[in-house]
Motif scaffolding. Structure first.
Motif, PDB file in Angstrom:
ATOM      1  N   PRO A  81      -6.239  -2.266   5.505  1.00 56.02           N
ATOM      2  CA  PRO A  81      -4.873  -2.074   5.004  1.00 56.02           C
ATOM      3  C   PRO A  81      -4.432  -0.636   5.282  1.00 56.02           C
ATOM      4  O   PRO A  81      -5.244   0.295   5.174  1.00 56.02           O
ATOM      5  CB  PRO A  81      -4.996  -2.314   3.498  1.00 56.02           C
ATOM      6  CG  PRO A  81      -6.346  -2.892   3.276  1.00 56.02           C
ATOM      7  CD  PRO A  81      -7.187  -2.559   4.434  1.00 56.02           C
ATOM      8  N   THR A  82      -3.179  -0.507   5.635  1.00 56.10           N
ATOM      9  CA  THR A  82      -2.694   0.863   5.851  1.00 56.10           C
ATOM     10  C   THR A  82      -1.340   1.010   5.179  1.00 56.10           C
ATOM     11  O   THR A  82      -0.825   0.066   4.561  1.00 56.10           O
ATOM     12  CB  THR A  82      -2.638   1.168   7.357  1.00 56.10           C
ATOM     13  OG1 THR A  82      -2.200   2.506   7.535  1.00 56.10           O
ATOM     14  CG2 THR A  82      -1.692   0.224   8.093  1.00 56.10           C
ATOM     15  N   TRP A  83      -0.754   2.191   5.266  1.00 57.08           N
ATOM     16  CA  TRP A  83       0.486   2.488   4.557  1.00 57.08           C
ATOM     17  C   TRP A  83       1.544   1.424   4.820  1.00 57.08           C
ATOM     18  O   TRP A  83       1.760   1.048   5.976  1.00 57.08           O
ATOM     19  CB  TRP A  83       1.021   3.855   4.993  1.00 57.08           C
ATOM     20  CG  TRP A  83       0.282   4.998   4.409  1.00 57.08           C
ATOM     21  CD1 TRP A  83       0.503   5.597   3.232  1.00 57.08           C
ATOM     22  CD2 TRP A  83      -0.818   5.680   5.015  1.00 57.08           C
ATOM     23  NE1 TRP A  83      -0.385   6.612   3.036  1.00 57.08           N
ATOM     24  CE2 TRP A  83      -1.217   6.692   4.104  1.00 57.08           C
ATOM     25  CE3 TRP A  83      -1.525   5.531   6.210  1.00 57.08           C
ATOM     26  CZ2 TRP A  83      -2.276   7.553   4.372  1.00 57.08           C
ATOM     27  CZ3 TRP A  83      -2.566   6.378   6.489  1.00 57.08           C
ATOM     28  CH2 TRP A  83      -2.933   7.386   5.562  1.00 57.08           C
ATOM     29  N   GLY A  84       2.191   0.944   3.781  1.00 58.01           N
ATOM     30  CA  GLY A  84       3.292   0.008   3.939  1.00 58.01           C
ATOM     31  C   GLY A  84       2.883  -1.442   4.071  1.00 58.01           C
ATOM     32  O   GLY A  84       3.731  -2.333   4.046  1.00 58.01           O
ATOM     33  N   ASP A  85       1.585  -1.732   4.202  1.00 65.49           N
ATOM     34  CA  ASP A  85       1.140  -3.120   4.352  1.00 65.49           C
ATOM     35  C   ASP A  85       1.402  -3.920   3.083  1.00 65.49           C
ATOM     36  O   ASP A  85       1.229  -3.416   1.977  1.00 65.49           O
ATOM     37  CB  ASP A  85      -0.378  -3.158   4.625  1.00 65.49           C
ATOM     38  CG  ASP A  85      -0.678  -2.958   6.098  1.00 65.49           C
ATOM     39  OD1 ASP A  85       0.286  -2.720   6.866  1.00 65.49           O
ATOM     40  OD2 ASP A  85      -1.868  -3.010   6.466  1.00 65.49           O
TER      41      ASP A  85
ATOM     42  N   TYR B 154      -7.108   3.045  -2.653  1.00 70.02           N
ATOM     43  CA  TYR B 154      -5.760   2.572  -2.311  1.00 70.02           C
ATOM     44  C   TYR B 154      -4.874   2.648  -3.544  1.00 70.02           C
ATOM     45  O   TYR B 154      -5.297   2.257  -4.639  1.00 70.02           O
ATOM     46  CB  TYR B 154      -5.813   1.117  -1.831  1.00 70.02           C
ATOM     47  CG  TYR B 154      -6.529   0.941  -0.516  1.00 70.02           C
ATOM     48  CD1 TYR B 154      -5.833   1.077   0.691  1.00 70.02           C
ATOM     49  CD2 TYR B 154      -7.886   0.658  -0.481  1.00 70.02           C
ATOM     50  CE1 TYR B 154      -6.499   0.936   1.904  1.00 70.02           C
ATOM     51  CE2 TYR B 154      -8.550   0.513   0.727  1.00 70.02           C
ATOM     52  CZ  TYR B 154      -7.849   0.654   1.917  1.00 70.02           C
ATOM     53  OH  TYR B 154      -8.501   0.520   3.099  1.00 70.02           O
ATOM     54  N   HIS B 155      -3.688   3.160  -3.356  1.00 74.04           N
ATOM     55  CA  HIS B 155      -2.690   3.101  -4.428  1.00 74.04           C
ATOM     56  C   HIS B 155      -1.740   1.980  -4.060  1.00 74.04           C
ATOM     57  O   HIS B 155      -1.056   2.050  -3.042  1.00 74.04           O
ATOM     58  CB  HIS B 155      -1.940   4.427  -4.530  1.00 74.04           C
ATOM     59  CG  HIS B 155      -2.786   5.533  -5.064  1.00 74.04           C
ATOM     60  ND1 HIS B 155      -2.486   6.218  -6.206  1.00 74.04           N
ATOM     61  CD2 HIS B 155      -3.936   6.070  -4.611  1.00 74.04           C
ATOM     62  CE1 HIS B 155      -3.414   7.126  -6.432  1.00 74.04           C
ATOM     63  NE2 HIS B 155      -4.309   7.057  -5.470  1.00 74.04           N
ATOM     64  N   LEU B 156      -1.738   0.957  -4.896  1.00 74.99           N
ATOM     65  CA  LEU B 156      -0.934  -0.217  -4.590  1.00 74.99           C
ATOM     66  C   LEU B 156       0.277  -0.259  -5.509  1.00 74.99           C
ATOM     67  O   LEU B 156       0.143  -0.119  -6.730  1.00 74.99           O
ATOM     68  CB  LEU B 156      -1.775  -1.486  -4.789  1.00 74.99           C
ATOM     69  CG  LEU B 156      -3.102  -1.526  -4.018  1.00 74.99           C
ATOM     70  CD1 LEU B 156      -3.893  -2.770  -4.410  1.00 74.99           C
ATOM     71  CD2 LEU B 156      -2.865  -1.491  -2.520  1.00 74.99           C
ATOM     72  N   LYS B 157       1.438  -0.460  -4.882  1.00 74.97           N
ATOM     73  CA  LYS B 157       2.648  -0.511  -5.690  1.00 74.97           C
ATOM     74  C   LYS B 157       3.031  -1.977  -5.905  1.00 74.97           C
ATOM     75  O   LYS B 157       3.205  -2.713  -4.948  1.00 74.97           O
ATOM     76  CB  LYS B 157       3.769   0.217  -4.969  1.00 74.97           C
ATOM     77  CG  LYS B 157       4.947   0.473  -5.859  1.00 74.97           C
ATOM     78  CD  LYS B 157       5.896   1.483  -5.272  1.00 74.97           C
ATOM     79  CE  LYS B 157       6.906   1.796  -6.365  1.00 74.97           C
ATOM     80  NZ  LYS B 157       7.806   2.834  -6.019  1.00 74.97           N
ATOM     81  N   LEU B 158       3.146  -2.350  -7.188  1.00 81.72           N
ATOM     82  CA  LEU B 158       3.508  -3.733  -7.495  1.00 81.72           C
ATOM     83  C   LEU B 158       5.016  -3.860  -7.583  1.00 81.72           C
ATOM     84  O   LEU B 158       5.741  -2.862  -7.635  1.00 81.72           O
ATOM     85  CB  LEU B 158       2.871  -4.160  -8.821  1.00 81.72           C
ATOM     86  CG  LEU B 158       1.363  -3.952  -8.964  1.00 81.72           C
ATOM     87  CD1 LEU B 158       0.857  -4.662 -10.211  1.00 81.72           C
ATOM     88  CD2 LEU B 158       0.604  -4.448  -7.752  1.00 81.72           C
TER      89      LEU B 158
ATOM     90  N   VAL C 118       0.856  -1.188   0.000  1.00 83.20           N
ATOM     91  CA  VAL C 118       0.000   0.000   0.000  1.00 83.20           C
ATOM     92  C   VAL C 118       0.890   1.235   0.000  1.00 83.20           C
ATOM     93  O   VAL C 118       1.611   1.489   0.971  1.00 83.20           O
ATOM     94  CB  VAL C 118      -0.945   0.020   1.217  1.00 83.20           C
ATOM     95  CG1 VAL C 118      -1.778   1.286   1.219  1.00 83.20           C
ATOM     96  CG2 VAL C 118      -1.827  -1.220   1.222  1.00 83.20           C
ATOM     97  N   ALA C 119       0.896   1.972  -1.092  1.00 84.02           N
ATOM     98  CA  ALA C 119       1.748   3.158  -1.201  1.00 84.02           C
ATOM     99  C   ALA C 119       1.020   4.389  -0.661  1.00 84.02           C
ATOM    100  O   ALA C 119       1.633   5.307  -0.120  1.00 84.02           O
ATOM    101  CB  ALA C 119       2.148   3.390  -2.650  1.00 84.02           C
ATOM    102  N   ASP C 120      -0.282   4.382  -0.831  1.00 87.95           N
ATOM    103  CA  ASP C 120      -1.034   5.576  -0.416  1.00 87.95           C
ATOM    104  C   ASP C 120      -2.490   5.183  -0.282  1.00 87.95           C
ATOM    105  O   ASP C 120      -2.936   4.228  -0.909  1.00 87.95           O
ATOM    106  CB  ASP C 120      -0.897   6.676  -1.479  1.00 87.95           C
ATOM    107  CG  ASP C 120      -0.954   8.057  -0.835  1.00 87.95           C
ATOM    108  OD1 ASP C 120      -1.416   8.146   0.319  1.00 87.95           O
ATOM    109  OD2 ASP C 120      -0.526   9.022  -1.488  1.00 87.95           O
ATOM    110  N   LEU C 121      -3.214   5.902   0.524  1.00 91.06           N
ATOM    111  CA  LEU C 121      -4.648   5.651   0.588  1.00 91.06           C
ATOM    112  C   LEU C 121      -5.378   6.943   0.927  1.00 91.06           C
ATOM    113  O   LEU C 121      -4.818   7.841   1.551  1.00 91.06           O
ATOM    114  CB  LEU C 121      -4.975   4.540   1.595  1.00 91.06           C
ATOM    115  CG  LEU C 121      -4.702   4.766   3.079  1.00 91.06           C
ATOM    116  CD1 LEU C 121      -5.887   5.399   3.778  1.00 91.06           C
ATOM    117  CD2 LEU C 121      -4.379   3.415   3.733  1.00 91.06           C
TER     118      LEU C 121
END
Lengths: 306, 387
Positions: free
Chosen positions: B367-371, B342-346, B330-333
């Protein structure tokens, strides 16, 4: 009055100065001279210096104020001498015709200028203002040279074989109208242009969409919406035209009576200052004041709209 | 709610009349290969659309896409370079605007500022040369329709934006046009008022039963009001369809991206069967539950809407294990009330957006930042875009 005071003396002294200077100018060079003219107009004529008698004199400790209304009475004494009445009417007539001609010529001009591509508008505007680069007097004299019996215009017409004998054009109502319309046309075009250039083109499209032909669009949308420009332009032409002196003097003839010339004659030929002053006062009261009131009313109804 | 109301409009003409009439109604307004060039710049490029009688049709696109030029050609303010416009079988391309049975509601309304509301509405009727009493009847009827009878004597500047909009509508409907054009009908209103007015406007247009073409850049407005939408870009029509059709099955990447948000995975078709395809992308292997017109090895994009992505802590098992699932961080929410973005970084660096409705929020885990999470979706969530 309170309003005026509040406007003249705001909290900001810099603003007061900026507003005050033109007011002071108008008081010194317009209001005061006008009051002097008003005073002379109710004085008796005097042979000598000054050419009018004083309004006040002390006789046996009485302060006598002598307000002489003879100058005004004679202006309206139509039975005895209708020169003044005819002159006023004739001035109004020439001013009205000048305004109408300027409007008829100026409106299409301003309209197409406002509809021209934005890039060439400044150039067109400059062309309208170009005559101001030359002295007004010179331009009127030039018309004299054009319209005189041996002038350019007659020579061209003869050269083209349209006429055999030169036409008598100078010092006629025709030459007077040419001069007046020529000189005052820019004063009609500029306010009309300023107004028409703001006209929203979509309103014309909306009118077309609702079934208005081009002619109907002009009369039902363009003209009503440029009313304030038409009024402003007409005022700027009509008011100075009524009192115009130079153009009637140079281009007008004996039959083209205008108030400015009568005033001149009274002042300089007859040396009758009080009567000349009365002519001027009546001109202002009869013509300028009603127009000013009308103009103010118009401005208010326009202000409501925007 | 609006969907259902515009749906009835689209189906009403189909139900009425025989087969011939239905066919004619389906092509009530026919735009054929319409082209408009301005000094060799092509503003409208070979556009063909058939518009049904009684429907509200939206031209949707960003500014400069040619939608306004197209509308102005329908109104008659622009002459087509080539092509035909047939209204009820009659070619109107050469008819001047003031003779067309078409009226337009202008962007920011173009109400005549010097005329009262009453006179604004009466303007078109008077130009048609109607007798006075008929003009009065019709104006009263129109003002009643838009509920502005008590404002008849006011000037436009004395009205609010919403009231002006209704005057403009009344004015454009007064002549009972065969076709009503709306140019950004609600663009000048603020957001709250716009939402309310959209449905109001649809209600009035449908009660009158007029065929309507609207232009807008606001997709929500188009989806709320129109029964069908044409997506335009660079003078061309990319897709025509009902709002749900365009949203669920966009036919190209532009449309998918233009309408709503979308995640795009670029890859190759590795298996092409009648009932499914498998697409390999660097991020994961996609099992798509429908066939495509394509071949194996073809370069495609897989589009997935953010709201169709699930986020879980554990790798989900299921019918297509190993497909349609990526590991992400999770990069951002952003919590937006009714849903969370949620912005998810692959691992490949690709950012995937997922929106989770608040109704699906788990009480024990958010889910929170960094999860480290798993993002997954099912086989029908995807659209394969070949263009």
């Amino acid at each position: 009055m309170n309003k005026l005071l509040a406007r003249l003396m705001p909290n900001n002294p810099g603003r007061a100065v900026v507003i005050g200077v033109p007011y002071l100018w108008l008081v010194l060079f317009f209001l005061l001279p006008f009051l002097i003219v008003l005073k002379i107009s109710v004085s008796e004529m005097n042979v000598g210096q000054p050419p009018f008698k004083p309004l006040t004199e002390m006789v046996d400790n009485f302060l006598n104020i002598r307000v002489y209304l003879g100058n005004f009475i004679s202006l309206f004494d139509v039975a005895n001498d209708d020169l003044y009445a005819r002159t006023y009417l004739s001035s109004l007539k020439y001013a009205a015709w000048t305004t109408i001609f300027c409007l008829v010529i100026g409106f299409p001009f301003a309209y197409f200028m406002a509809r021209a591509r934005p890039t060439i508008r400044p150039a067109l505007l400059m062309l309208v203002m170009m005559p101001f680069w030359t002295s007004f007097l010179l331009r009127v004299y030039a018309w004299k040279a054009i319209l005189t019996t041996n002038g350019v215009f007659n020579q061209i017409l003869i050269g083209l074989g349209i006429i055999g004998e030169p036409l008598h054009m100078l010092h006629t109502p025709f030459s007077l109208m040419i001069g007046m319309v020529y000189v005052y046309l820019p004063f009609m075009i500029l306010p009309l242009y300023a107004n028409l250039v703001k006209l929203d083109g979509r309103l014309l499209e909306a009118a077309a969409d609702l079934g208005a032909t081009p002619w109907q669009r002009f009369w039902l949308v363009t003209v009503p919406l440029s009313k304030s420009g038409i009024i402003a332009g007409s005022m700027l032409v009509f008011i100075p035209c009524v009192g115009e002196f130079v153009i009637p003097e140079l281009l007008g003839g004996p039959e083209t009576l205008m108030i400015g010339r009568v005033l001149w004659d009274e002042l300089f030929s007859n040396n009758d200052w009080p009567r000349a002053a009365a002519v001027a006062v009546v001109t202002i009261l009869l013509i300028i004041v009603p127009l000013a009131i009308f103009n103010k009313y118009q401005a208010e109804s326009q202000g409501e709209r925007t | 709610m609006s969907e259902s109301s515009s749906g009835t409009a689209a189906s009403a003409p189909a139900a009425a009349g025989g087969a011939n009439k239905t066919a004619a109604d389906a092509r009530f307004l026919r735009i054929e290969n319409l082209v408009k060039e301005f000094d060799s710049v092509v503003a409208v490029d070979k556009v063909s659309i058939d518009i049904r009688k009684g429907e509200i049709f939206a031209l949707l696109g960003s500014s400069g896409c040619g939608k306004s030029t197209l509308l102005r050609m329908l109104a008659g303010f622009e002459t087509p370079t080539s092509g035909r416009i047939l209204l009820d079988g009659r070619d109107i391309a050469q008819i001047p605007p003031y003779e067309r049975p078409i009226n337009m509601m202008f962007q920011s309304y173009a109400l005549f500022p010097h005329l009262s509301v009453w006179d604004n509405v009466a303007f078109g009727l008077r130009r048609a040369g109607l007798p006075k009493d008929q003009v009065a009847d019709q104006v009263e009827k129109m003002l009643g329709l838009v509920q502005l009878k008590q404002f008849a004597k006011r000037k436009p500047h004395q009205l609010s934006g919403g009231q002006q909009q209704r005057v403009a509508l009344a004015r454009s409907l007064a002549k009972r046009p065969q076709l009503l054009l709306l140019d950004e009908p609600l663009g000048a209103l603020d957001k709250k008022l716009r939402e309310r007015t959209q449905l109001e406007l649809v209600g009035i247009i449908e009660s009158v039963g007029v065929t309507c073409v609207m232009v807008t850049h606001d997709q929500e407005e188009a989806m709320t009001m129109a029964s069908r939408i044409a997506i335009m870009s660079e003078g061309r029509i990319l897709q025509i369809g009902a709002p749900a059709e365009i949203y669920e099955t966009p036919n190209c990447r532009f449309v998918a991206d233009f309408i709503g948000n979308v995640n795009l995975f670029k890859g190759k078709v590795v298996e092409d069967a009648a009932d499914h395809v498998i697409v390999d992308t660097p991020e994961c292997r996609h099992y798509v539950g429908h066939g495509i017109t394509g071949t194996e090895g073809m370069e495609v994009s897989v589009a997935i809407r953010p709201e169709k992505i699930r986020i879980t802590r554990e790798r989900p098992g299921g019918a297509h294990d190993g497909f349609n699932c990526v590991e992400a961080e999770v990069a951002d929410l952003a919590y937006l009330g009714s849903y969370t973005i949620y912005h998810l970084k692959l691992a490949t660096g690709l950012l995937v957006k997922a929106s989770i409705a608040s109704v699906e929020r788990l009480p024990d885990w958010q889910p929170t930042w960094g999860d480290k999470v798993f993002a997954s979706w099912d086989e029908y969530a995807m659209v394969v875009l070949t263009q």
